[in-house]
Design a protein around this motif. Sequence first.
Motif, mmCIF file in Angstrom:
data_model
loop_
_atom_site.group_PDB
_atom_site.id
_atom_site.type_symbol
_atom_site.label_atom_id
_atom_site.label_comp_id
_atom_site.label_asym_id
_atom_site.label_seq_id
_atom_site.Cartn_x
_atom_site.Cartn_y
_atom_site.Cartn_z
ATOM 1 N N VAL A 275 0.848 -1.207 0.000
ATOM 2 C CA VAL A 275 0.000 0.000 0.000
ATOM 3 C C VAL A 275 0.875 1.245 0.000
ATOM 4 C CG1 VAL A 275 -1.760 1.296 1.240
ATOM 5 C CG2 VAL A 275 -1.877 -1.214 1.155
ATOM 6 N N LYS A 276 1.826 1.310 0.922
ATOM 7 C CA LYS A 276 2.715 2.462 0.996
ATOM 8 C C LYS A 276 3.923 2.328 0.075
ATOM 9 C CE LYS A 276 1.629 4.361 5.530
ATOM 10 N NZ LYS A 276 2.192 4.974 6.757
ATOM 11 N N ARG A 277 4.091 1.143 -0.559
ATOM 12 C CA ARG A 277 5.230 0.867 -1.434
ATOM 13 C C ARG A 277 6.533 1.084 -0.682
ATOM 14 N NH1 ARG A 277 3.159 -2.251 -4.845
ATOM 15 N NH2 ARG A 277 5.136 -2.123 -6.002
ATOM 16 N N GLU A 278 6.636 0.466 0.483
ATOM 17 C CA GLU A 278 7.814 0.607 1.325
ATOM 18 C C GLU A 278 8.288 -0.771 1.802
ATOM 19 O OE1 GLU A 278 6.809 4.952 3.411
ATOM 20 O OE2 GLU A 278 6.618 3.081 4.567
ATOM 21 N N PHE A 279 9.604 -0.917 1.915
ATOM 22 C CA PHE A 279 10.188 -2.061 2.599
ATOM 23 C C PHE A 279 10.250 -1.726 4.089
ATOM 24 C CE2 PHE A 279 11.994 -2.463 -1.707
ATOM 25 C CZ PHE A 279 11.592 -3.751 -2.000
ATOM 26 N N VAL A 280 9.939 -2.720 4.923
ATOM 27 C CA VAL A 280 9.860 -2.485 6.368
ATOM 28 C C VAL A 280 10.703 -3.526 7.090
ATOM 29 C CG1 VAL A 280 8.358 -2.263 8.374
ATOM 30 C CG2 VAL A 280 7.517 -1.582 6.104
ATOM 31 N N ALA A 281 11.602 -3.058 7.953
ATOM 32 C CA ALA A 281 12.447 -3.949 8.759
ATOM 33 C C ALA A 281 12.116 -3.767 10.233
ATOM 34 C CB ALA A 281 13.923 -3.634 8.520
ATOM 35 N N VAL A 282 12.109 -4.868 10.969
ATOM 36 C CA VAL A 282 11.890 -4.846 12.412
ATOM 37 C C VAL A 282 12.997 -5.657 13.075
ATOM 38 C CG1 VAL A 282 10.347 -5.476 14.303
ATOM 39 C CG2 VAL A 282 9.392 -4.613 12.167
ATOM 40 N N GLY A 283 13.553 -5.121 14.135
ATOM 41 C CA GLY A 283 14.585 -5.835 14.884
ATOM 42 C C GLY A 283 14.767 -5.196 16.237
ATOM 43 N N GLU A 284 15.908 -5.415 16.850
ATOM 44 C CA GLU A 284 16.187 -4.856 18.166
ATOM 45 C C GLU A 284 17.455 -4.019 18.110
ATOM 46 O OE1 GLU A 284 16.060 -7.925 21.144
ATOM 47 O OE2 GLU A 284 13.912 -8.228 20.871
ATOM 48 N N PHE A 285 17.523 -3.001 18.988
ATOM 49 C CA PHE A 285 18.702 -2.142 19.019
ATOM 50 C C PHE A 285 19.416 -2.280 20.355
ATOM 51 C CE2 PHE A 285 15.270 0.575 20.570
ATOM 52 C CZ PHE A 285 15.838 1.285 21.632
ATOM 53 N N TYR A 286 20.740 -2.006 20.307
ATOM 54 C CA TYR A 286 21.608 -2.247 21.442
ATOM 55 C C TYR A 286 22.461 -1.012 21.711
ATOM 56 C CZ TYR A 286 20.498 -7.073 20.135
ATOM 57 O OH TYR A 286 19.833 -8.231 19.801
ATOM 58 N N LYS A 287 23.119 -1.007 22.872
ATOM 59 C CA LYS A 287 24.115 0.013 23.120
ATOM 60 C C LYS A 287 25.246 -0.161 22.118
ATOM 61 C CE LYS A 287 23.258 0.358 28.107
ATOM 62 N NZ LYS A 287 23.832 0.139 29.470
ATOM 63 N N LEU A 288 25.888 0.935 21.769
ATOM 64 C CA LEU A 288 26.866 0.910 20.681
ATOM 65 C C LEU A 288 27.995 -0.080 20.942
ATOM 66 C CD1 LEU A 288 27.521 2.107 17.949
ATOM 67 C CD2 LEU A 288 28.819 3.920 19.093
ATOM 68 N N ASN A 289 28.391 -0.255 22.200
ATOM 69 C CA ASN A 289 29.494 -1.158 22.508
ATOM 70 C C ASN A 289 29.038 -2.575 22.846
ATOM 71 O OD1 ASN A 289 31.474 0.866 22.201
ATOM 72 N ND2 ASN A 289 31.090 1.614 24.273
ATOM 73 N N ASP A 290 27.738 -2.795 22.811
ATOM 74 C CA ASP A 290 27.216 -4.139 23.062
ATOM 75 C C ASP A 290 27.236 -4.960 21.777
ATOM 76 O OD1 ASP A 290 26.800 -3.621 25.695
ATOM 77 O OD2 ASP A 290 24.639 -3.308 25.535
ATOM 78 N N LYS A 291 27.052 -6.267 21.931
ATOM 79 C CA LYS A 291 27.051 -7.157 20.787
ATOM 80 C C LYS A 291 25.626 -7.611 20.477
ATOM 81 C CE LYS A 291 31.687 -9.032 21.548
ATOM 82 N NZ LYS A 291 32.470 -10.281 21.774
ATOM 83 N N PRO A 292 25.159 -7.315 19.271
ATOM 84 C CA PRO A 292 23.844 -7.857 18.885
ATOM 85 C C PRO A 292 23.849 -9.375 19.005
ATOM 86 C CG PRO A 292 24.588 -6.230 17.295
ATOM 87 C CD PRO A 292 25.752 -6.494 18.209
ATOM 88 N N PHE A 293 22.709 -9.932 19.384
ATOM 89 C CA PHE A 293 22.521 -11.377 19.581
ATOM 90 C C PHE A 293 23.156 -11.879 20.878
ATOM 91 C CE2 PHE A 293 23.070 -11.135 14.788
ATOM 92 C CZ PHE A 293 21.723 -10.998 14.535
ATOM 93 N N VAL A 294 23.952 -11.038 21.560
ATOM 94 C CA VAL A 294 24.623 -11.506 22.779
ATOM 95 C C VAL A 294 24.144 -10.710 23.980
ATOM 96 C CG1 VAL A 294 26.834 -11.847 23.941
ATOM 97 C CG2 VAL A 294 26.632 -12.291 21.477
ATOM 98 N N ASN A 295 24.374 -9.382 23.972
ATOM 99 C CA ASN A 295 23.917 -8.543 25.075
ATOM 100 C C ASN A 295 22.415 -8.300 24.988
ATOM 101 O OD1 ASN A 295 26.949 -7.377 24.426
ATOM 102 N ND2 ASN A 295 26.507 -7.526 26.608
ATOM 103 N N LYS A 296 21.820 -7.894 26.096
ATOM 104 C CA LYS A 296 20.389 -7.617 26.126
ATOM 105 C C LYS A 296 20.106 -6.329 25.354
ATOM 106 C CE LYS A 296 16.424 -7.317 29.228
ATOM 107 N NZ LYS A 296 15.956 -7.335 30.643
ATOM 108 N N SER A 297 19.086 -6.351 24.539
ATOM 109 C CA SER A 297 18.770 -5.189 23.711
ATOM 110 C C SER A 297 18.135 -4.083 24.541
ATOM 111 C CB SER A 297 17.830 -5.586 22.566
ATOM 112 O OG SER A 297 16.528 -5.844 23.066
ATOM 113 N N GLN A 298 18.099 -2.884 23.957
ATOM 114 C CA GLN A 298 17.495 -1.725 24.606
ATOM 115 C C GLN A 298 16.039 -1.525 24.193
ATOM 116 O OE1 GLN A 298 19.484 0.256 26.946
ATOM 117 N NE2 GLN A 298 20.438 -1.751 26.647
ATOM 118 N N GLY A 299 15.613 -2.231 23.166
ATOM 119 C CA GLY A 299 14.246 -2.098 22.672
ATOM 120 C C GLY A 299 14.162 -2.617 21.248
ATOM 121 N N PHE A 300 13.039 -2.356 20.571
ATOM 122 C CA PHE A 300 12.921 -2.768 19.176
ATOM 123 C C PHE A 300 12.764 -1.536 18.283
ATOM 124 C CE2 PHE A 300 8.418 -2.547 20.292
ATOM 125 C CZ PHE A 300 7.779 -2.145 19.134
#
Length: 526
Positions: A275-300
């Motif tokens: 409808v909006k002709r947009e690609f949409v990604a959803v995931g989680e974000f982390y502190k800059l020095n944290d490791k994605p998939f390892v440290n606890k995320s800060q939100g989505f």
Amino acid sequence: MFVKQTLLAATVALAVPAALHAQTQTLDNISRVYRTAIEPVYAGNEVKGYVTYTKGDKADKKNDNFLLDFYDQDLNKVSNITLQKPAGKYFLLRNAFNGSAFAMYYYNSKEKTLELETYDTSLKKLGFKAIGDLNRGDMMATQQSFMTQGNDGEGGGGLMGGMTLFPVPNFGFVRNSYEGMMKGYNLQMYDDKLTPRWRLSSDPKSKFYETVSLTQAVDKYILATVLRRDGMMSKKINAFMVAIESATGKKVFDVPVETTNTEQLSLSSFTFDPVKREFVAVGEFYKLNDKPFVNKSQGFFIKRFSEAGKPVAVKNYGWHNEVAALMPAEARPSQEDGFVNYTQSIVRGSNGKTYIVAEQYKVVGDGLGIALTALGGGASVSKGKIANMLVFALDPDYKLTDIKFYPKDPSVAYVPPGAGLMGTGLLGMYFRQSGQFDYQFTQKNDANSQFNVVYINYDKEKGEATKKVIGNVAFGDNGQFKVDKIDGTSNATASFLYPAKPGYVMLVDYLKKEKKMGMKLVKLNI
């Protein structure tokens, strides 16, 4: 005179008598059933039938019988054929339907080949293709597919993918293969008669190890997630969002989930909004020095891109602010206990609202596995714990407006040896591929105004046997969220749950000793 019936013609022809029949079927002399052997048939968003592929009794000393049956949405049999294959030599990797043709994808252990067969909706054979000269990577991926299928998974393989066959409506089927020791990938599109249409491969000059997972065929695109690593054993994995033109195989979108140097992100879902002709990604974000998939995320987060690949908007939803303000009190203990959310589906209502369906999980130490490892065993030292369901509701401007929490008893998920080092995010992908989440599917009507999220809860009451409860969360344009629970407990060797016609789910029970498979439509009480 033989008259070919299309799927819709067969469905309409049987619509009147179907109302007079019980919505059940029992198949006798069935020696083996996997989840992937039953494929719902769709017209638009709604289920209009099923095709089942089951192993029957032996034809003779040298051949096995395989039964291919087509049923309408009320479980009336429309057509069926019996296929004979050399005994003990053929293994089904995938059964797929693309709207016009069924495809069977086998491994022939005698010839050491992969084989494809396609059939129309009257079960008339359309095409056959054998693929030989399999390299080591292809053989490894084929073995992964066997292991996953044995765990009642989706047949998609392990952490880095297996041998899959991806259905693309109006175009055909896409088969994946690997370069060498799984350093790169190849995608081959076939039409319904298995004539090659196009081929897309990794860049042979790339320094990265790349694996691809095809996730969705929507509008004119095939969507995929590509994971890129510096080396085979590298723990640094970068996720990319890829869109491929279904008609041509041209890659039109290849964007990393991290688009700036100030982002530390993981990717859970990638879709396209027609409808909006947009690609949409959803995931989680982390502190800059944290490791994605390892440290606890800060939100989505939600990121939106134009069809040309240009960023449109990005919005973060912090666990401790935007999410906490709406999180039900009963959900907070699980968040504090280290559970993370895996995005199972994203749907957009006709009213412009977006709903994100998530399931909680975490990885914990396995005391027995640790003990066995210390003694020299090869057991995993980690195990997964699958927990509650959540639905996040966002308004047309992507403002978070509501969070619904649906508790369920924890269930245990298998973690392969060594995979615990990969971190919880990648293990969430593994649990999804191997069918270990309790989430089953999301059904929606053709108007995109009503949705049903179906999951299983293994209810464990003290002093009582575990009950298998089918949970259904119904929501949509009416703004209401309702929950229905159905007792699905049985003494079956294996049970599977599938989407069905509006207002129903289909439950399949297999009794190994009796060699019977029962299918029945179960009405949702919402």
